[in-house]
Each structure stands twice: as structure tokens, then as C-alpha cells.
Write a protein that holds these residues in place. Structure first.
Motif, short mmCIF file in Angstrom:
data_model
loop_
_atom_site.label_atom_id
_atom_site.label_comp_id
_atom_site.label_asym_id
_atom_site.label_seq_id
_atom_site.Cartn_x
_atom_site.Cartn_y
_atom_site.Cartn_z
N THR A 123 -4.53 -2.15 23.74
CA THR A 123 -5.44 -3.38 23.96
C THR A 123 -6.21 -3.78 22.53
N GLY A 124 -6.42 -4.89 22.60
CA GLY A 124 -7.34 -5.62 21.47
C GLY A 124 -6.68 -5.31 20.11
N ARG A 125 -7.34 -4.66 19.04
CA ARG A 125 -6.69 -4.77 17.74
C ARG A 125 -5.75 -3.59 17.66
N HIS A 126 -5.61 -2.54 18.63
CA HIS A 126 -4.47 -1.63 18.71
C HIS A 126 -3.38 -2.21 19.14
N ALA A 127 -3.30 -3.04 20.20
CA ALA A 127 -2.04 -3.88 20.47
C ALA A 127 -1.46 -4.77 19.32
N ARG A 128 -2.65 -5.36 18.68
CA ARG A 128 -1.85 -6.31 17.48
C ARG A 128 -1.25 -5.52 16.67
N ALA A 129 -1.95 -4.23 16.18
CA ALA A 129 -1.31 -3.43 15.13
C ALA A 129 -0.06 -3.10 15.69
N ALA A 130 0.07 -2.43 16.70
CA ALA A 130 1.49 -1.93 17.31
C ALA A 130 2.47 -3.15 17.37
N SER A 131 2.01 -4.30 17.58
CA SER A 131 3.04 -5.34 17.70
C SER A 131 3.35 -5.58 16.24
N LEU A 132 2.41 -5.73 15.30
CA LEU A 132 3.00 -6.10 13.84
C LEU A 132 3.76 -4.97 13.40
N ALA A 133 3.46 -3.61 13.68
CA ALA A 133 4.43 -2.48 13.33
C ALA A 133 5.72 -2.84 13.73
N LEU A 134 5.82 -3.20 14.94
CA LEU A 134 7.11 -3.54 15.71
C LEU A 134 7.94 -4.62 14.97
N ARG A 135 6.97 -5.88 14.92
CA ARG A 135 7.76 -6.70 13.99
C ARG A 135 8.20 -6.51 12.65
N HIS A 136 7.48 -5.68 12.03
CA HIS A 136 7.73 -5.31 10.59
C HIS A 136 8.96 -4.11 10.48
N LEU A 137 9.19 -3.35 11.38
CA LEU A 137 10.50 -2.56 11.69
C LEU A 137 11.64 -3.33 11.92
N VAL A 138 11.54 -4.20 13.02
CA VAL A 138 12.79 -5.05 13.39
C VAL A 138 13.03 -5.98 12.31
N HIS A 139 12.12 -6.58 11.52
CA HIS A 139 12.53 -7.46 10.30
C HIS A 139 13.34 -6.44 9.24
N ALA A 140 12.60 -5.30 8.99
CA ALA A 140 13.39 -4.46 7.92
C ALA A 140 14.73 -3.90 8.48
N TYR A 141 14.87 -3.89 9.66
CA TYR A 141 16.18 -3.36 10.43
C TYR A 141 17.20 -4.39 10.05
N GLY A 142 16.79 -5.67 10.28
CA GLY A 142 17.71 -6.87 9.99
C GLY A 142 17.97 -7.23 8.64
N ASP A 143 17.21 -6.64 7.61
CA ASP A 143 17.31 -7.04 6.28
C ASP A 143 18.13 -6.01 5.50
N LEU A 144 19.34 -5.81 6.20
CA LEU A 144 20.20 -4.66 5.48
C LEU A 144 20.61 -4.77 4.09
N ALA A 145 20.69 -6.23 3.50
CA ALA A 145 21.56 -6.54 2.48
C ALA A 145 20.30 -6.31 1.29
N SER A 146 19.07 -6.35 1.56
CA SER A 146 17.99 -6.35 0.40
C SER A 146 17.89 -5.24 -0.44
N LEU A 147 18.37 -4.01 0.29
CA LEU A 147 17.98 -2.88 -0.41
C LEU A 147 19.56 -1.94 -0.46
N PRO A 148 19.36 -1.03 -1.26
CA PRO A 148 20.53 0.09 -1.00
C PRO A 148 20.59 0.69 0.37
N LEU A 149 21.54 1.24 0.65
CA LEU A 149 21.73 1.97 2.02
C LEU A 149 20.45 3.03 2.24
N ASP A 150 20.64 3.67 1.31
CA ASP A 150 19.68 5.13 1.27
C ASP A 150 18.05 4.63 1.40
N ALA A 151 17.90 3.61 0.54
CA ALA A 151 16.35 2.95 0.49
C ALA A 151 16.22 2.40 1.66
N HIS A 152 17.16 1.34 2.31
CA HIS A 152 16.98 0.84 3.59
C HIS A 152 16.58 2.05 4.92
#
Length: 292
Positions: A123-152
């Protein structure tokens, strides 16, 4: 009359999408249903995946059972289903739900800070922080081409760890007696691997290079139970799984779990469950029919 369906637990191997980085994948409920259909899996039947699931429901509810624990995941809920647990969805729920499922193989993370296996609703700020962490993970997951595979892969490993850490602090598990030591972690891994073949704490102690008292102290510190109680609980859980979800006879289950005689298994089960194996099966099957 049609042939009676044979009951069983389906072991599910890790099989990510072709574009997924090594060891981790992200999908939604629609994609989950599509992959299940392609593999001939019934998501409402007992499944035992060899990988972890972190499920976030953005639009629910989703009714879900994990090792005999009924869970209702409302909108905003999270749940971690560990590799090797037996779980199933109530028919139809997953097809109407919306959300994100992160799956990863054991060993993808060096540490897993989340201990909570109950539904979590930050709830509250914890819910926002978890949601932001998930969005960051999903974005990085889909951004395969921006980094070498090991770094990705390393980026995703860190971001998944951050998400689990956020959830661990947002929805801490009920207080545990103490932190798991290296001794207990070794014992826990050995039990998970060998519980069907080895029923004596002294044998685990010898294999791990400790004495039985050391294992018991470490297990009590981590779980509040003795090493023997922890081992017996793991054997009992597997017995319940096989009784509820398969058509194996009590004698067959006895052999699978390493009991020299079916009567030994019945005594073991009665002492720890309070009833006979067949009585447990009757109750579990009746409960499942009511849910269906």
C-alpha cells in the motif's frame, strides 16, 4: 462411457520465449494461456514448474492454489510461487485476468531476499515503489538491443533482486525465529534433493560434514522446528501432493517416498497428519470437486 482420466502432477520444464534472456522471462496472463495451450498444459490441473513465478495481478481476481493453500489474488496483489511447488488456477480465472508474471530459473539470482509465500498487497509508497521496480524490470527486459547480452542479463538479475527486496520490505513475512545460516541452507538443499531416499538426520549430518546437533540447532534457529521435524514435514508434503493429485496407491507412494513397507508409511502419515493416507485423499478429492 469415456475412459477415466488418469490423475497426475505434471512437471513443467523451463521453456522461455525465443527472445528471452538466459534464465528469466516476463509474460502476461494472455501469453501464459497461449504457451500452456501450445504445450498441452491444463492450467487448472496440478502443475509442478521447475522455475520460480512472481505473479502480479493488475486486474483480478485470480483464484489460485499452491500446495493446498487457496489464494485469491485481487487487483494489486503479488505472490511468489517457488520452483517445485504444486499449483493450479481455478478454471477461467487466468483468462480474464490482467497482470505480469516474471519467471526465472533457480540460480539466476545469487540471493532471494523475499521469504513471503502468501499474497502480498503493498500500500501507499510501498505499492508505488514495487510498481516502479516492476516497470523498470519490464522495460529493461524488452530493451535487449541496447546492451551486450552479458550486461543485459546482469541488469535483469539486479533489477529482479531490487523488486524482490522492495516486496520483502513492503510485505514482510510473519516473523521467523532467525536468519537462515549456511548450515541450514545446506541442509535444506540436501533435504529437497534426497528426502525420498534419506529419512535420518544423522545421514544428512554425515554427508554435510556436521553432527546432528549442529543441524538441529541451525534448523531451530531458522525455522523454530527441529531438523527431524523439518525433514518429516517435507516428506509429508510430498505424500499429500501424491495422494491429492495422483492415482498412485498408498503402496506405490510408500515406495516413491522410500518407506520399506506400506505399513511404515501409514504409521508415519497417521502420526503427523492425524488420519490415514486414504482418508486424506478422500477429503482432498471432495474439496477439489466442490471448488470445480
Amino acid at each position: 462411457m469415456g475412459k477415466k482420466r488418469q490423475l497426475s502432477i505434471t512437471d513443467v520444464a523451463y521453456r522461455p520465449s525465443l527472445s528471452a534472456p538466459i534464465g528469466m522471462d516476463v509474460l502476461g496472463f494472455t501469453e501464459l494461456s497461449r504457451r500452456a495451450a501450445l504445450r498441452g498444459l491444463d492450467l487448472s490441473a496440478p502443475l509442478r514448474p521447475s522455475f520460480h513465478h512472481l505473479i502480479h495481478v493488475s486486474q483480478g481476481p485470480v483464484r489460485h492454489t499452491v500446495d493446498f493453500q487457496d489464494r485469491t489474488l485481487d487487483s494489486g496483489s503479488w505472490i511468489w510461487v517457488r520452483a517445485g511447488q504444486v499449483h493450479q488456477y481455478v478454471p477461467g480465472d487466468h483468462t480474464a485476468a490482467r497482470g505480469t508474471i516474471v519467471i526465472w530459473q533457480p540460480g539466476f539470482l545469487s540471493t532471494e531476499p523475499l521469504d513471503n509465500d502468501a499474497p502480498m498487497v503493498p500500500t501507499g509508497r510501498h505499492a508505488r515503489a514495487a510498481s516502479l521496480a516492476l516497470r523498470h524490470l519490464v522495460h529493461a527486459y524488452g530493451d535487449l538491443a541496447s546492451l551486450p547480452l552479458d550486461a543485459h542479463i546482469e541488469t535483469l538479475r539486479h533489477l529482479l533482486g531490487v523488486l524482490l527486496l522492495r516486496l520483502a520490505h513492503a510485505c514482510p513475512a510473519p516473523a521467523q525465529p532467525g536468519a537462515a545460516s549456511e548450515v541450514f541452507r545446506g541442509f535444506r538443499a540436501a533435504v529437497e534433493r534426497d528426502f525420498a531416499d534419506c529419512h535420518h538426520v544423522k545421514d544428512y549430518a554425515a554427508a554435510l560434514g556436521y553432527d546432528a546437533r549442529t543441524l538441529t540447532r541451525a534448523t531451530q534457529d531458522a525455522t523454530g522446528t527441529t531438523a527431524k521435524q523439518y525433514l518429516d514435514a517435507r516428506i509429508l508434503l510430498e505424500a499429500r501432493r501424491l495422494l491429492a493429485h495422483t492415482d498412485a496407491t498408498s503402496a506405490e507412494i510408500s515406495r516413491q517416498l522410500g518407506f520399506p513397507d506400506p505399513s511404515d508409511f501409514t504409521k508415519f502419515f497417521r502420526k503427523r497428519d492425524g488420519g490415514t493416507p486414504l482418508r486424506f485423499r478422500e477429503v482432498a478429492r471432495g474439496r477439489r470437486r466442490r471448488q470445480g
